[in-house]
Design a protein around this motif. Structure first.
Motif, PDB file in Angstrom:
ATOM      1  N   SER A 158      20.455  28.726  41.350  1.00 36.22           N
ATOM      2  CA  SER A 158      20.118  29.813  42.262  1.00 36.22           C
ATOM      3  C   SER A 158      21.395  30.474  42.749  1.00 36.22           C
ATOM      4  N   ILE A 159      21.339  31.785  42.926  1.00 31.94           N
ATOM      5  CA  ILE A 159      22.493  32.504  43.462  1.00 31.94           C
ATOM      6  C   ILE A 159      22.752  32.148  44.920  1.00 31.94           C
ATOM      7  N   THR A 160      21.822  31.445  45.560  1.00 29.01           N
ATOM      8  CA  THR A 160      22.023  31.025  46.948  1.00 29.01           C
ATOM      9  C   THR A 160      22.720  29.669  47.048  1.00 29.01           C
ATOM     10  N   ASP A 161      22.938  29.012  45.929  1.00 26.72           N
ATOM     11  CA  ASP A 161      23.559  27.681  45.905  1.00 26.72           C
ATOM     12  C   ASP A 161      25.077  27.844  45.794  1.00 26.72           C
ATOM     13  N   GLU A 162      25.774  27.625  46.891  1.00 24.94           N
ATOM     14  CA  GLU A 162      27.213  27.880  46.930  1.00 24.94           C
ATOM     15  C   GLU A 162      27.981  27.013  45.937  1.00 24.94           C
ATOM     16  N   GLU A 163      27.643  25.742  45.830  1.00 25.54           N
ATOM     17  CA  GLU A 163      28.349  24.858  44.901  1.00 25.54           C
ATOM     18  C   GLU A 163      28.098  25.273  43.456  1.00 25.54           C
ATOM     19  N   ALA A 164      26.865  25.597  43.148  1.00 23.78           N
ATOM     20  CA  ALA A 164      26.527  26.002  41.784  1.00 23.78           C
ATOM     21  C   ALA A 164      27.211  27.306  41.416  1.00 23.78           C
ATOM     22  N   MET A 165      27.271  28.241  42.360  1.00 26.10           N
ATOM     23  CA  MET A 165      27.918  29.517  42.073  1.00 26.10           C
ATOM     24  C   MET A 165      29.422  29.358  41.921  1.00 26.10           C
ATOM     25  N   ALA A 166      30.009  28.477  42.712  1.00 25.64           N
ATOM     26  CA  ALA A 166      31.444  28.211  42.566  1.00 25.64           C
ATOM     27  C   ALA A 166      31.735  27.655  41.172  1.00 25.64           C
TER      28      ALA A 166
ATOM     29  N   GLY B 155      36.460  30.184  34.983  1.00 23.42           N
ATOM     30  CA  GLY B 155      36.837  30.851  33.754  1.00 23.42           C
ATOM     31  C   GLY B 155      36.237  32.222  33.549  1.00 23.42           C
ATOM     32  N   VAL B 156      35.625  32.793  34.591  1.00 25.80           N
ATOM     33  CA  VAL B 156      34.933  34.079  34.475  1.00 25.80           C
ATOM     34  C   VAL B 156      35.911  35.230  34.730  1.00 25.80           C
ATOM     35  N   ASP B 157      35.794  36.281  33.926  1.00 22.64           N
ATOM     36  CA  ASP B 157      36.627  37.470  34.088  1.00 22.64           C
ATOM     37  C   ASP B 157      35.926  38.584  34.868  1.00 22.64           C
ATOM     38  N   ALA B 158      34.604  38.648  34.762  1.00 18.02           N
ATOM     39  CA  ALA B 158      33.849  39.697  35.437  1.00 18.02           C
ATOM     40  C   ALA B 158      32.432  39.189  35.688  1.00 18.02           C
TER      41      ALA B 158
ATOM     42  N   VAL C 186      27.484  35.118  45.869  1.00 13.03           N
ATOM     43  CA  VAL C 186      28.079  35.538  44.597  1.00 13.03           C
ATOM     44  C   VAL C 186      29.456  36.158  44.819  1.00 13.03           C
ATOM     45  N   LEU C 187      29.558  37.067  45.767  1.00 12.69           N
ATOM     46  CA  LEU C 187      30.833  37.740  46.014  1.00 12.69           C
ATOM     47  C   LEU C 187      31.890  36.775  46.529  1.00 12.69           C
ATOM     48  N   GLU C 188      31.490  35.882  47.398  1.00 16.43           N
ATOM     49  CA  GLU C 188      32.454  34.929  47.940  1.00 16.43           C
ATOM     50  C   GLU C 188      32.926  33.966  46.860  1.00 16.43           C
ATOM     51  N   ALA C 189      32.018  33.538  45.990  1.00 12.51           N
ATOM     52  CA  ALA C 189      32.415  32.667  44.880  1.00 12.51           C
ATOM     53  C   ALA C 189      33.350  33.405  43.931  1.00 12.51           C
ATOM     54  N   ALA C 190      33.071  34.683  43.685  1.00  6.64           N
ATOM     55  CA  ALA C 190      33.943  35.481  42.819  1.00  6.64           C
ATOM     56  C   ALA C 190      35.332  35.623  43.445  1.00  6.64           C
ATOM     57  N   ARG C 191      35.366  35.896  44.732  1.00  8.95           N
ATOM     58  CA  ARG C 191      36.657  36.034  45.409  1.00  8.95           C
ATOM     59  C   ARG C 191      37.471  34.760  45.322  1.00  8.95           C
ATOM     60  N   ARG C 192      36.844  33.653  45.610  1.00  4.54           N
ATOM     61  CA  ARG C 192      37.563  32.377  45.609  1.00  4.54           C
ATOM     62  C   ARG C 192      38.040  31.997  44.211  1.00  4.54           C
ATOM     63  N   ALA C 193      37.315  32.444  43.199  1.00  3.81           N
ATOM     64  CA  ALA C 193      37.682  32.119  41.821  1.00  3.81           C
ATOM     65  C   ALA C 193      38.703  33.100  41.250  1.00  3.81           C
ATOM     66  N   GLY C 194      39.013  34.162  41.992  1.00  2.00           N
ATOM     67  CA  GLY C 194      39.969  35.141  41.509  1.00  2.00           C
ATOM     68  C   GLY C 194      39.398  36.134  40.520  1.00  2.00           C
ATOM     69  N   VAL C 195      38.086  36.271  40.477  1.00  3.85           N
ATOM     70  CA  VAL C 195      37.449  37.262  39.608  1.00  3.85           C
ATOM     71  C   VAL C 195      37.761  38.656  40.158  1.00  3.85           C
ATOM     72  N   ARG C 196      38.139  39.575  39.286  1.00  9.95           N
ATOM     73  CA  ARG C 196      38.587  40.889  39.753  1.00  9.95           C
ATOM     74  C   ARG C 196      37.521  41.966  39.680  1.00  9.95           C
ATOM     75  N   HIS C 197      36.592  41.876  38.736  1.00 12.30           N
ATOM     76  CA  HIS C 197      35.599  42.932  38.566  1.00 12.30           C
ATOM     77  C   HIS C 197      34.189  42.390  38.810  1.00 12.30           C
ATOM     78  N   VAL C 198      33.461  43.072  39.687  1.00 12.11           N
ATOM     79  CA  VAL C 198      32.072  42.709  39.985  1.00 12.11           C
ATOM     80  C   VAL C 198      31.221  43.968  39.929  1.00 12.11           C
ATOM     81  N   VAL C 199      30.123  43.886  39.207  1.00 10.24           N
ATOM     82  CA  VAL C 199      29.152  44.977  39.139  1.00 10.24           C
ATOM     83  C   VAL C 199      27.886  44.514  39.848  1.00 10.24           C
TER      84      VAL C 199
END
Length: 267
Positions: free
Chosen positions: A47-55, A60-63, A90-103
């Motif tokens: 689920s996108i609401t699961d913080e651990e799963a989203m992290a 290794g994600v680029d976008a 989702v956005l917070e997990a992307a930020r913490r992982a250093g992902v640069r592009h989010v749509v």
């Protein structure tokens, strides 16, 4: 390149999955519905609401192409949990992982009560949501803006119209986003820098939503719903632009069926 697609089992995700497949690209497909990964794919059930799963999913994600969430109107508690909080996760997990592009998959329902004017509905049209679902899309855009301004993420919000294999009614002769054009828009958005809000619509003859900002990020639609017009008009008649489905951006979502009392009664 690895792209995380949330809500990959949904309607838009299913249409995009084969169209975004490329040599040297991995699609990481995430949904609460289990998916079977094919060549060049990875499947994650979460689920996108699961913080651990989203992290974990961001490793290794680029976008990120964030399609996950309820795709229609729901009671407020469900919208708040999945669409609003899920987008934050989702956005917070992307930020913490250093992902640069989010749509972010926004919707025309973020501006549903905006009336049809004499010209095109402009890009960045001020929010006038037609439902709780629409409110969640406004919030999604706002969160995207925050994560761009504060943390430097490149974020593009897609105010998607009607993305199906073919338009289903005469309203969609204006609002249709073909699957191929949806893929073209996603590709442009995944590469765009900065923060953008663009309409997700094809080059329809009857289109009344702007394509200016989409073209500014490299989106060039090639399809036109008018090729289906004869069949649809023969079945439904020419549309009356003063009627609700055509007089406001959100169409029937602005009608009384979506009043909260009716929504509660339906469960």
């Amino acid at each position: 390149m690895r792209i995380l697609i949330t809500g990959a089992a949904g309607g838009v995700g299913t249409l995009l999955r084969p169209r975004l497949a490329k040599e040297g690209r991995v699609l990481r497909l995430l949904d609460v519905t289990p998916l079977e990964a094919g060549p060049g794919e990875e499947a994650v059930t979460a689920s996108i609401t699961d913080e651990e799963a989203m992290a974990a999913a961001m490793d290794g994600v680029d976008a990120v192409l964030h399609l996950g969430g309820h795709s229609l109107e729901r009671p407020w508690a469900q919208i708040l949990d999945v669409n609003v909080n899920g987008t934050y996760v989702v956005l917070e997990a992307a930020r913490r992982a250093g992902v640069r592009h989010v749509v972010l998959a926004s919707s025309n329902h973020a501006v549903g009560f905006a009336p049809r004017g004499e010209g095109e509905a402009p890009d960045y049209l001020f929010p006038r949501p037609d439902t709780f679902y629409g409110v969640s899309k406004v919030t999604k855009e706002a969160l995207g803006s925050l994560y761009h301004d504060r943390y430097g993420l490149a974020v593009t919000c897609l105010r998607i119209g009607s993305c199906f294999e073919r338009p289903r009614d005469v309203r969609m002769l204006s609002t249709w986003l073909s699957p191929d054009d949806c893929a073209r828009l996603a590709e442009a958005a995944l590469a765009a820098d900065g923060f953008h809000v663009v309409w997700g619509v094809s080059a329809n003859t009857r289109r009344w939503w702007s394509l200016e900002e989409g073209r500014a990020i490299g989106y060039e639609p090639k399809d036109d719903a008018e090729v289906f017009a004869d069949t649809l008009v023969a079945e439904h008649g020419e549309p009356d632009l003063g009627d609700l489905p055509h007089s406001v951006v959100g169409g029937a979502f602005c009608g009384p069926h979506y009043d909260v009392d009716n929504l509660t009664a339906e469960g």
